[in-house]
Structures are given as structure tokens and as C-alpha cells.
Scaffold this motif. Structure first.
Motif, short mmCIF file in Angstrom:
data_model
loop_
_atom_site.label_atom_id
_atom_site.label_comp_id
_atom_site.label_asym_id
_atom_site.label_seq_id
_atom_site.Cartn_x
_atom_site.Cartn_y
_atom_site.Cartn_z
N GLY A 150 0.81 -1.21 0.00
CA GLY A 150 0.00 0.00 0.00
C GLY A 150 0.85 1.26 0.00
O GLY A 150 0.56 2.23 -0.72
N ALA A 151 1.91 1.27 0.82
CA ALA A 151 2.80 2.44 0.85
C ALA A 151 3.49 2.64 -0.49
O ALA A 151 3.64 3.78 -0.97
N ARG A 152 3.91 1.54 -1.13
CA ARG A 152 4.60 1.65 -2.42
C ARG A 152 3.65 2.17 -3.50
O ARG A 152 4.04 2.98 -4.35
N LEU A 153 2.39 1.74 -3.50
CA LEU A 153 1.42 2.22 -4.48
C LEU A 153 1.16 3.72 -4.31
O LEU A 153 1.00 4.45 -5.29
N ILE A 154 1.09 4.18 -3.06
CA ILE A 154 0.91 5.61 -2.83
C ILE A 154 2.10 6.39 -3.39
O ILE A 154 1.94 7.42 -4.06
#
Length: 327
Positions: A150-154
Motif C-alpha cells: 500500500g505504501a509503495r502504491l501511494i
């Protein structure tokens, strides 16, 4: 993977530090806020053996009779092979259990004197029947794959917006260079033309524009991620998901060199997108690698930089009292 010798926070008592010599804890603990000395602590003197009374030496040997409620000193023939000494009754938990004798799998020794109380902070604990507890690097749980993804997609979304602003004109020019082959391809699809004639060539500047676009995209990603990771171990996406990258050996900032090594493994393959998507394949493998790494869930870029990604506690008390523990 072994941990370099040095002074580390004792996982059994977070208020103290002990010296790890690469195989076990040695020396007496010191307060966690004290400055540790250079190198290992001096060895402690061994206690003098207790004198044996004359009466004990003159007493003839008699069979040991266990007292009521105490385990027998011997066991029947055919005792479990896992007990120390074969036929002798165990004097504690089997090898590898918490507090038991050291085992071939690297279990900690008995907690007496200067024997180690456990492995270095955040490293695998001894195995016992059932599932072993997950490592807690520096007292914090490992981040889940979902939180990392999730952090990487943001972060990818933010980098994409930066590319739309900076790289937009170059992308538009590249599409113009491709207009001739794209128009001809679309015409054949609509008219069901099955001719085998090659499509018209792209414009002369198409190759140079692709290289320019990939260079700018890579530079924007580096400028977005590396400085923030060097300072705090967090990008904007990691802050939102409350995860942070920390060095394996200490809870400290990554520094620019380590942050750059960490990003290189994942970010530099962007330049290979031009080679039939090879760079995208390498980045996909790197992104999925934490699913197959145990017990620290390290991605390939974590292994190169010797980092782990942890889940930050919501409050300071959460770190002092992990789930399932009470103060």
C-alpha cells in the motif's frame, strides 16, 4: 545471516545493553542509556568451588531416592532420545526450548551467569513445537506485505503525478513520433486488412525521446525517495501506512549511502523498460520477494542495504507493551 559483534539492547530486558560476540551474550549488562565501552567487556572472575566436607567424602555411595514431588534422577530404559545424555532424565526443557540448553539449531543456553539470554534484537528465536514467534527488530513488529504494498502504491502515484508535470511534453512528442505506425495499425484493424506489409517506421526522434523519458522518470523517483528515506526511513506513503525502514543492526536513520543502495536495486531497472520490459520484470520480482523471505521479510533491495521494514506503534506504550504482553 549472522550479526556482527557489538553492544545491543537486551531483548530480555530492554532497559539494558549486553555485548554480543557473534554467537552469544557475554559479560554483565549495562544501562541502555550508558555509553558502552570499546570492544567486549572484561571477563568476570569465576566463583571459587565450594569445599567438600569430610563427612560427605566418607559416606558410602547409596542409591539416590527421590523425594516426594521431585523428578527422579534416572529414567527407565528407552527414554526419549532428545533428552540430554540419552538415559538421564532431563534437568530442564529440551534443547531449543526457551530457557533450555543450547541446541544444534542455535537455541539459547541456560540463563545462568553470563550465558546469553537470547539472540540479538530482532533475530530469529529458538524453535519449539508449533509456530515460532515472529522477530521484532528493535522491539517493533515487522511490517506486513499489505502495508508495504500500500505504501509503495501511494509513492508510485505521487511519482506518476510528478512525471505528468515534468515528463508530459516529452510523452506527447513521443506519441507524435509514433502516430504514423499507430494510425496504420488502427486502419488495418478497422478494415480487417490482413496484409503482411510492415507498418510505417516511427519518427527519427522516437528512440531518443524514450531514453529521455526514462531518464527523467528515474531521476524524479530518486529525488522523491532517497533523501526522505535517508533522513527518516519513510516516504510519504510509508508515513501514511505507519511503516519505516531501519538498519538491521540498530534503530537509526539509514543515511544517504544506505538509502541510495536500497533504492538502486528497485529504481535503476526503470532504465531497462526500453529492453522489452526487462526492467519492469526485475522490479516485479523485487516487489514480491518479501513474500518468500523468512523470517525478516526482506525484499531484494532490503538485503542489499541490510535493512528491515517495521510497523510503527500507534503510541509509545504500544512499543513498550507489545500485543499479548503486559507491563
Amino acid at each position: 545471516m549472522s550479526v556482527a559483534p557489538g553492544w545491543y539492547v537486551d531483548p530480555a530486558d530492554p532497559e539494558t545493553r549486553r555485548y554480543w560476540d557473534g554467537e552469544g551474550w557475554i559479560g554483565a549488562p549495562i544501562p541502555v542509556d550508558a555509553t558502552p565501552p570499546e570492544g567486549p567487556p572484561p571477563p568476570e572472575p569465576e566463583p571459587a568451588p565450594e569445599p567438600t566436607s569430610p563427612a560427605a567424602t566418607s559416606t558410602p555411595a547409596t542409591p539416590d531416592v527421590p523425594a516426594a514431588g521431585t523428578p527422579s534422577a534416572t529414567v527407565p530404559q528407552g527414554s526419549p532420545s532428545g533428552w540430554p545424555g540419552g538415559g538421564a532424565a532431563p534437568h530442564g526443557p529440551p534443547p531449543g526450548w526457551p530457557g533450555g540448553p543450547a541446541s544444534s539449531q542455535g537455541g539459547p543456553a541456560w540463563p545462568t551467569g553470563d550465558t546469553p539470554q537470547g539472540p540479538p534484537p530482532g533475530w530469529p528465536y529458538p524453535t519449539w513445537p508449533g509456530r515460532p514467534p515472529a522477530p521484532r527488530p528493535h522491539g517493533m513488529p515487522l511490517a506486513s506485505f499489505g502495508a508495504r504494498l500500500g505504501a509503495r502504491l501511494i509513492d508510485f502515484g505521487i511519482v506518476f503525478l510528478l512525471n505528468a508535470l515534468v515528463n508530459g511534453w516529452f510523452v506527447w512528442r513521443y506519441l507524435q513520433e509514433l502516430s504514423a505506425p499507430l494510425d496504420e495499425f488502427w486502419r488495418r484493424v478497422q478494415s480487417q486488412d490482413r496484409t503482411t506489409d510492415p507498418l510505417p517506421a516511427a519518427g527519427d526522434q522516437a528512440g531518443a525521446l524514450v531514453v529521455t523519458i526514462l531518464l527523467i522518470a528515474t531521476a524524479l523517483w530518486l529525488a522523491y525517495e532517497v533523501p526522505s528515506m535517508a533522513a527518516s526511513g519513510q516516504t510519504f506513503g510509508k508515513r501514511l501506512l505507519r511503516v519505516r525502514a531501519v538498519p538491521v543492526e540498530a534503530d537509526a536513520p539509514l543515511g544517504f549511502g544506505r538509502a541510495l543502495r536500497r533504492w538502486n536495486t528497485l529504481g535503476l531497472p526503470t532504465l531497462l523498460w526500453y529492453c522489452c520490459g526487462l526492467g519492469l520484470l526485475l522490479q516485479l520480482i523485487d516487489a514480491l520477494s518479501p513474500l518468500f523471505d523468512h523470517p525478516l521479510r526482506q525484499a531484494l533491495h532490503d538485503k542489499r542495504a541490510q535493512t528491515v521494514v517495521v510497523q510503527l506503534p500507534r503510541t509509545p506504550d504500544d512499543r513498550a507493551n507489545p500485543p499479548g504482553e503486559t507491563s
